[in-house]
Design a protein around this motif. Structure first.
Motif, short mmCIF file in Angstrom:
data_model
loop_
_atom_site.label_atom_id
_atom_site.label_comp_id
_atom_site.label_asym_id
_atom_site.label_seq_id
_atom_site.Cartn_x
_atom_site.Cartn_y
_atom_site.Cartn_z
N ILE A 131 12.97 -4.18 -5.21
CA ILE A 131 12.12 -3.13 -5.80
C ILE A 131 10.72 -3.27 -5.23
O ILE A 131 10.09 -4.33 -5.36
N VAL A 132 10.25 -2.20 -4.59
CA VAL A 132 8.89 -2.15 -4.05
C VAL A 132 8.16 -1.04 -4.78
O VAL A 132 8.60 0.12 -4.75
N VAL A 133 7.08 -1.36 -5.46
CA VAL A 133 6.29 -0.35 -6.15
C VAL A 133 4.90 -0.31 -5.51
O VAL A 133 4.34 -1.35 -5.15
N VAL A 134 4.37 0.89 -5.35
CA VAL A 134 3.15 1.09 -4.58
C VAL A 134 2.17 1.91 -5.41
O VAL A 134 2.57 2.86 -6.10
N ASP A 135 0.90 1.56 -5.32
CA ASP A 135 -0.14 2.33 -6.01
C ASP A 135 -1.39 2.39 -5.13
O ASP A 135 -1.79 1.39 -4.54
N VAL A 136 -1.97 3.58 -5.02
CA VAL A 136 -3.23 3.76 -4.30
C VAL A 136 -4.37 3.39 -5.25
O VAL A 136 -4.51 3.98 -6.32
N ALA A 137 -5.16 2.42 -4.88
CA ALA A 137 -6.29 2.02 -5.72
C ALA A 137 -7.33 3.13 -5.76
O ALA A 137 -7.72 3.67 -4.73
N GLY A 138 -7.78 3.48 -6.95
CA GLY A 138 -8.84 4.47 -7.08
C GLY A 138 -8.46 5.87 -6.66
O GLY A 138 -9.31 6.64 -6.22
N GLY B 92 3.00 10.33 -7.52
CA GLY B 92 1.69 10.96 -7.43
C GLY B 92 0.71 10.09 -6.69
O GLY B 92 0.39 10.34 -5.53
N ASP B 93 0.21 9.06 -7.36
CA ASP B 93 -0.72 8.14 -6.72
C ASP B 93 -0.02 6.89 -6.22
O ASP B 93 -0.65 5.87 -5.95
N GLY B 94 1.30 6.95 -6.13
CA GLY B 94 2.06 5.80 -5.68
C GLY B 94 3.51 6.16 -5.47
O GLY B 94 3.88 7.34 -5.38
N ALA B 95 4.36 5.15 -5.39
CA ALA B 95 5.77 5.39 -5.13
C ALA B 95 6.60 4.22 -5.64
O ALA B 95 6.13 3.09 -5.75
N LEU B 96 7.86 4.55 -5.95
CA LEU B 96 8.88 3.55 -6.25
C LEU B 96 9.88 3.56 -5.11
O LEU B 96 10.43 4.63 -4.77
N ILE B 97 10.11 2.41 -4.50
CA ILE B 97 11.03 2.30 -3.36
C ILE B 97 12.10 1.29 -3.72
O ILE B 97 11.80 0.13 -4.05
N LEU B 98 13.36 1.72 -3.67
CA LEU B 98 14.49 0.84 -3.93
C LEU B 98 15.17 0.53 -2.60
O LEU B 98 15.67 1.41 -1.92
N VAL B 99 15.14 -0.73 -2.24
CA VAL B 99 15.67 -1.18 -0.95
C VAL B 99 17.09 -1.69 -1.16
O VAL B 99 17.33 -2.51 -2.05
#
Length: 596
Positions: free
Chosen positions: A11-18, A61-68
């Motif tokens: 599980i890779v979760v991503v968020d853009v700061a600010g 929206g400001d990020g993503a959920l990536i399932l590898v």
């Protein structure tokens, strides 16, 4: 709606700061959103993974959920992927306006995931997003202006990163995670070098129930002249009980300052965190609490300064309320590290380890620490790490500390008091030299319908410890099924010496199970020896219980063990003390075991 069987996924979760920074227009946000996916696609491609074809991606929206998928090695995401991600961020930011530049927080975890036509659900996904929101990770990006903060769950760090030298496990450090109902720990790695300039005040501030990173308006409430004055007052002043003061000032989710910080450095550290619901900045609350440790004159100056400053902020009622409810920090009180071991439900050679570390002597229960699964053979090393971490957090505390092991009956044979701390130092130290060490019952902790009588027996014992009586069980008491229960029904008994060590499973049939009988009767203290019968322990048990020794049996047991190690003359066979097992179970230090 079709249901699918759960599959193990990275599980890779991503968020853009600010992302919601007011300096960004809608066009800037669109550029950042597109740029995030371009950066991710290129970084994945450079480690041999086609993001769109191989992975499941959900936009946030400001990020993503990536399932590898499981066939892609997790090591690709730890040894090569971070550097590729940083390189792609640099390329993107180099050709975009300041308002369209961005930093990323990326969380790594793994677990079972169930997917259907509407998306993916999983407790593991929930945890991944919780560690992504850790205030320590957000603060690290804010302070360093680095490009990437990589946050690994405790499970992912130990099972993947720590096992691969190419993943550079030494570049990670442990951080607390206190987000919504989740209280755990994670591992943070921040990319080296300067990333992007802040385009304007960043209002994307994470503020959980406790304080979060502060925005520039909070940092700017003090003019330079007053900061210089405070620096002169506070620099070089050692803070006692730093962890306790920070916890009371800012809440359990705030990381401690680095190193052996003085009062000025702690104040600066807390100025990076927002006010709580009462409006008082945590740094100001810290100063109020600190004043109790200072000389009368300096404390008076500091309190007068606080009164004046909060008056300018229209927060005098909040300060008055704080002073009315504040109670002194008992820096000489005992702190506890409660360690819980539970057997794995499938593999008897594995277990689950969790802990509760008390940083404030007036608070119980503390927040639950991280939980990890491991082999039983690795348990002493894992406990050593917990103890060393606790000692770092307690470095400013002036009192002593105790270790309590909550064990299932099948593990009550573990000689935990004879385990070691600082095992990797080449000169390890036996735990019973440094701490009172006792075991506690996992079964009683879980069995709430036993708790009323447990509290009742504890109250009787604490009200008059000198009147406490110890029952030496006779083998004849066990032959009749209910005879021992009837004997223990008398409130005079506070402790019991077992005829032999408890068996891994309760005795069935006509014979009484003495451990179950004692726990069910609410007895706070049980004593046994791994090799000797109860009668052989009369002298040492009498010494343990004499005067008001039953008020703190854990400290009394430590004194006996120290006497044995020093070869002091004693009224009992000192050699018995080193193997004596003391179950000392305080119902006022209960925890909720199944709340993750």
């Amino acid at each position: 709606m079709q249901q699918h069987m759960p599959l193990h996924r990275t599980i890779v979760v991503v968020d853009v700061a600010g992302f919601m920074n007011p300096a960004r227009t809608m066009a800037h946000q669109q550029a950042v959103h597109d740029g995030m996916y371009d950066v991710l696609r290129r970084a994945f491609a450079e480690v041999g993974v086609d993001l769109d074809a191989a992975c499941t991606v959900e936009d946030r929206g400001d990020g993503a959920l990536i399932l590898v998928p499981p066939e892609i090695p997790k090591s690709l995401l730890t040894d090569q992927f971070p550097s590729r991600l940083v390189a792609e961020l640099r390329r993107y930011n180099a050709v975009h306006a300041t308002e369209a530049m961005f930093q990323l927080r990326v969380g790594l975890h793994a677990g079972e995931v169930r997917q259907n036509s509407r998306g993916a659900v999983s407790p593991a996904i929930n945890l991944a997003f919780r560690i992504l929101d850790a205030s320590a990770a957000k603060l690290a990006l804010r302070r360093t202006a680095a490009l990437l903060a990589l946050i690994a769950s405790d499970f992912f760090y130990h099972e993947v990163i720590e096992q691969d030298p190419a993943a550079e496990p030494d570049t990670y450090h442990r951080i607390p995670v206190q987000v919504k109902e989740t209280s755990t720990e994670a591992w943070l790695r921040v990319s080296e070098g300067v990333g992007v300039p802040a385009p304007a005040p960043d209002v994307d501030v994470f503020i959980p129930e406790q304080a979060g990173p502060a925005d520039p308006e909070v940092l700017g409430i003090l003019p330079a002249r007053e900061l210089d004055q405070l620096r002169g007052w506070l620099s070089g002043i050692a803070v006692r009980g730093t962890a306790t003061l920070i916890r009371r000032a800012a809440g359990p989710g705030v990381p401690p300052p680095p190193g052996d910080a003085d009062a000025w450095q702690v104040f600066q550290h807390l100025m990076d965190f927002n006010a709580g619901s009462d409006g008082l900045p945590p740094a100001f609350v810290f100063l109020e609490l600190l004043s109790g440790q200072l000389t009368d004159s300096l404390a008076a100056w500091l309190r007068a300064w606080l009164t004046d400053r909060v008056g300018h902020l229209r927060l005098k009622p909040a300060l008055q309320a704080l002073r009315a409810r504040s109670f002194p920090v008992d820096l000489d009180a005992r702190l506890h590290l409660l360690i819980v071991v539970e057997h794995d439900a499938i593999d008897p050679a594995r277990c689950q380890l969790s802990f509760w570390r008390q940083d404030d002597p007036d608070e119980w229960p503390p927040q639950r620490g991280n939980t990890r699964e491991l082999r039983l053979a690795d348990l002493p090393d894992a406990v050593d790490h917990l103890i060393v971490d606790a000692e770092r957090a307690w470095s400013g505390h002036g009192g002593n500390a105790a270790l309590e092991f909550v064990l299932p009956r099948a593990l009550l044979h573990l000689p935990v008091h004879r385990w070691y701390k600082e095992r990797s130092s080449g000169d390890p130290r036996m735990l019973c030299l440094a701490y009172p060490v006792v075991v506690r019952s996992l079964e009683r902790m879980r069995t709430t319908h036993w708790h009323r009588v447990w509290h009742e027996r504890w109250r009787i014992l604490m009200n008059d410890p000198e009147a406490a009586q110890v029952l030496f069980v006779d083998a004849a008491d066990l032959r009749e099924r209910h005879r021992l229960d009837a004997i223990l029904n008398s409130p005079q008994w506070s402790a019991m010496v077992l005829t032999k060590p408890p068996l891994p499973r309760p005795v069935r049939g006509s014979e009484a199970d003495e451990l179950t009988a004692a726990l069910r009767a609410g007895l706070p203290a049980l004593i046994w020896h791994p090799k000797l019968p109860a009668d052989a322990l009369r002298e040492i048990v009498s010494w343990l219980a004499e005067a008001d020794g039953m008020r703190d049996l854990s400290a009394r047991a430590q004194a006996a063990r120290l006497a044995a190690l020093r070869a002091d003359p004693t009224p009992f066979d000192a050699d018995l003390a080193l193997d004596l097992v003391v179950l000392w179970d305080n119902p006022e230090r209960r925890v909720v075991l199944d709340q993750l």
